[in-house]
Write a protein that holds these residues in place. Structure first.
Motif, PDB file in Angstrom:
ATOM      1  N   LEU A   1      97.535  63.718  40.101  1.00 45.86           N
ATOM      2  CA  LEU A   1      96.867  64.996  39.855  1.00 45.86           C
ATOM      3  C   LEU A   1      96.003  64.942  38.593  1.00 45.86           C
ATOM      4  O   LEU A   1      94.902  65.506  38.576  1.00 45.86           O
ATOM      5  N   LEU A   2      96.470  64.266  37.565  1.00 47.22           N
ATOM      6  CA  LEU A   2      95.678  64.152  36.350  1.00 47.22           C
ATOM      7  C   LEU A   2      94.394  63.366  36.611  1.00 47.22           C
ATOM      8  O   LEU A   2      93.312  63.759  36.173  1.00 47.22           O
ATOM      9  N   ALA A   3      94.490  62.280  37.362  1.00 47.32           N
ATOM     10  CA  ALA A   3      93.299  61.498  37.707  1.00 47.32           C
ATOM     11  C   ALA A   3      92.321  62.342  38.522  1.00 47.32           C
ATOM     12  O   ALA A   3      91.101  62.303  38.291  1.00 47.32           O
ATOM     13  N   GLU A   4      92.840  63.129  39.450  1.00 46.40           N
ATOM     14  CA  GLU A   4      91.993  64.003  40.270  1.00 46.40           C
ATOM     15  C   GLU A   4      91.306  65.060  39.404  1.00 46.40           C
ATOM     16  O   GLU A   4      90.112  65.333  39.557  1.00 46.40           O
ATOM     17  N   PHE A   5      92.055  65.649  38.476  1.00 46.55           N
ATOM     18  CA  PHE A   5      91.471  66.651  37.586  1.00 46.55           C
ATOM     19  C   PHE A   5      90.377  66.038  36.716  1.00 46.55           C
ATOM     20  O   PHE A   5      89.298  66.611  36.561  1.00 46.55           O
ATOM     21  N   ILE A   6      90.656  64.864  36.141  1.00 41.54           N
ATOM     22  CA  ILE A   6      89.685  64.218  35.264  1.00 41.54           C
ATOM     23  C   ILE A   6      88.401  63.903  36.020  1.00 41.54           C
ATOM     24  O   ILE A   6      87.292  64.105  35.517  1.00 41.54           O
ATOM     25  N   GLU A   7      88.525  63.437  37.245  1.00 41.79           N
ATOM     26  CA  GLU A   7      87.334  63.151  38.056  1.00 41.79           C
ATOM     27  C   GLU A   7      86.532  64.424  38.317  1.00 41.79           C
ATOM     28  O   GLU A   7      85.311  64.451  38.170  1.00 41.79           O
ATOM     29  N   ALA A   8      87.218  65.502  38.671  1.00 43.25           N
ATOM     30  CA  ALA A   8      86.526  66.771  38.934  1.00 43.25           C
ATOM     31  C   ALA A   8      85.875  67.307  37.659  1.00 43.25           C
ATOM     32  O   ALA A   8      84.740  67.789  37.681  1.00 43.25           O
ATOM     33  N   TYR A   9      86.577  67.207  36.555  1.00 41.50           N
ATOM     34  CA  TYR A   9      86.055  67.705  35.285  1.00 41.50           C
ATOM     35  C   TYR A   9      84.860  66.870  34.825  1.00 41.50           C
ATOM     36  O   TYR A   9      83.880  67.407  34.308  1.00 41.50           O
ATOM     37  N   ARG A  10      84.931  65.554  35.009  1.00 45.52           N
ATOM     38  CA  ARG A  10      83.809  64.680  34.657  1.00 45.52           C
ATOM     39  C   ARG A  10      82.561  65.083  35.443  1.00 45.52           C
ATOM     40  O   ARG A  10      81.458  65.102  34.899  1.00 45.52           O
ATOM     41  N   ASP A  11      82.712  65.422  36.727  1.00 44.66           N
ATOM     42  CA  ASP A  11      81.567  65.835  37.544  1.00 44.66           C
ATOM     43  C   ASP A  11      80.907  67.099  36.991  1.00 44.66           C
ATOM     44  O   ASP A  11      79.706  67.301  37.160  1.00 44.66           O
ATOM     45  N   ILE A  12      81.681  67.936  36.319  1.00 37.86           N
ATOM     46  CA  ILE A  12      81.154  69.176  35.744  1.00 37.86           C
ATOM     47  C   ILE A  12      80.532  68.910  34.376  1.00 37.86           C
ATOM     48  O   ILE A  12      79.436  69.374  34.073  1.00 37.86           O
ATOM     49  N   VAL A  13      81.224  68.133  33.549  1.00 34.05           N
ATOM     50  CA  VAL A  13      80.776  67.887  32.179  1.00 34.05           C
ATOM     51  C   VAL A  13      79.636  66.880  32.120  1.00 34.05           C
ATOM     52  O   VAL A  13      78.711  67.020  31.343  1.00 34.05           O
ATOM     53  N   GLN A  14      79.719  65.852  32.966  1.00 38.59           N
ATOM     54  CA  GLN A  14      78.713  64.787  32.971  1.00 38.59           C
ATOM     55  C   GLN A  14      78.194  64.584  34.387  1.00 38.59           C
ATOM     56  O   GLN A  14      78.362  63.504  34.970  1.00 38.59           O
ATOM     57  N   PRO A  15      77.518  65.560  34.970  1.00 40.24           N
ATOM     58  CA  PRO A  15      77.146  65.465  36.384  1.00 40.24           C
ATOM     59  C   PRO A  15      76.190  64.314  36.723  1.00 40.24           C
ATOM     60  O   PRO A  15      76.214  63.823  37.838  1.00 40.24           O
ATOM     61  N   ASP A  16      75.385  63.893  35.777  1.00 42.04           N
ATOM     62  CA  ASP A  16      74.389  62.863  36.066  1.00 42.04           C
ATOM     63  C   ASP A  16      74.748  61.497  35.503  1.00 42.04           C
ATOM     64  O   ASP A  16      73.931  60.576  35.557  1.00 42.04           O
ATOM     65  N   GLU A  17      75.942  61.361  34.938  1.00 40.38           N
ATOM     66  CA  GLU A  17      76.338  60.088  34.321  1.00 40.38           C
ATOM     67  C   GLU A  17      77.275  59.319  35.222  1.00 40.38           C
ATOM     68  O   GLU A  17      78.037  59.892  35.992  1.00 40.38           O
ATOM     69  N   GLU A  18      77.205  58.017  35.098  1.00 42.38           N
ATOM     70  CA  GLU A  18      78.122  57.131  35.835  1.00 42.38           C
ATOM     71  C   GLU A  18      79.487  57.180  35.162  1.00 42.38           C
ATOM     72  O   GLU A  18      79.556  57.223  33.937  1.00 42.38           O
ATOM     73  N   PRO A  19      80.582  57.091  35.929  1.00 40.67           N
ATOM     74  CA  PRO A  19      81.923  57.071  35.323  1.00 40.67           C
ATOM     75  C   PRO A  19      82.188  55.830  34.517  1.00 40.67           C
ATOM     76  O   PRO A  19      81.592  54.836  34.619  1.00 40.67           O
TER      77      PRO A  19
END
Length: 153
Positions: A135-153
């Motif tokens: 769940l933490l990995a899923e949250f971090i991925e979703a949050y990254r898409d919001i905070v850094q929408p145009d950046e590569e992970p």
């Protein structure tokens, strides 16, 4: 429990409020653990970067840690005085490399932190640990898409 807005009307609490409180509490606990370390946070960041045994210039350190050049100069020179890193003047650009003593101190502090995490996860049990990590990995991925929408992970 409902909260009242400035206008006095009832509204549900913001769904992120509980998470923000939990993350704030976790951050305080991480700082408490860091006070047990032999290294300060700046030395930890620098040695983490250099733990791959690749020498770097001051400029590379500045770019990779996203720090001002003057900050890097101060932190690297302090770490060199403590024998955590060595600075080579042989090249046109001065190179910084972690010393054996620096890596040993870094490894000791990392092990202390990881053991704390391991013990807490063991208390949760295997099933809850797996669920928590997923769940933490899923949250971090979703949050990254919001905070850094145009950046590569």
């Amino acid at each position: 429990m409902a909260h009242r807005s400035a206008s006095g009307s009832d509204r549900s609490p913001h769904p992120g409020r509980s998470l923000a409180g939990q993350l704030q509490h976790l951050d305080a606990l991480r700082r408490a653990m860091a006070r047990r370390h032999s290294l300060n946070p700046a030395d930890m960041r620098l040695l983490w970067l250099l733990s791959d045994d690749r020498a770097r210039t001051f400029r590379e350190i500045s770019e990779e840690l996203n720090l001002e050049q003057s900050t890097v100069n101060r932190q690297v020179n302090s770490a060199a005085r403590a024998n955590l890193v060595q600075i080579s003047d042989d090249q046109p650009a001065r190179l910084v490399l972690a010393t054996k003593e620096g890596i040993a101190a870094f490894d000791q502090d990392v092990d202390r932190s990881l053991n704390g995490y391991r013990q807490a996860l063991e208390r949760m049990g295997t099933e809850h640990t797996a669920e928590f990590n997923a769940l933490l990995a899923e949250f971090i991925e979703a949050y990254r898409d919001i905070v850094q929408p145009d950046e590569e992970p």
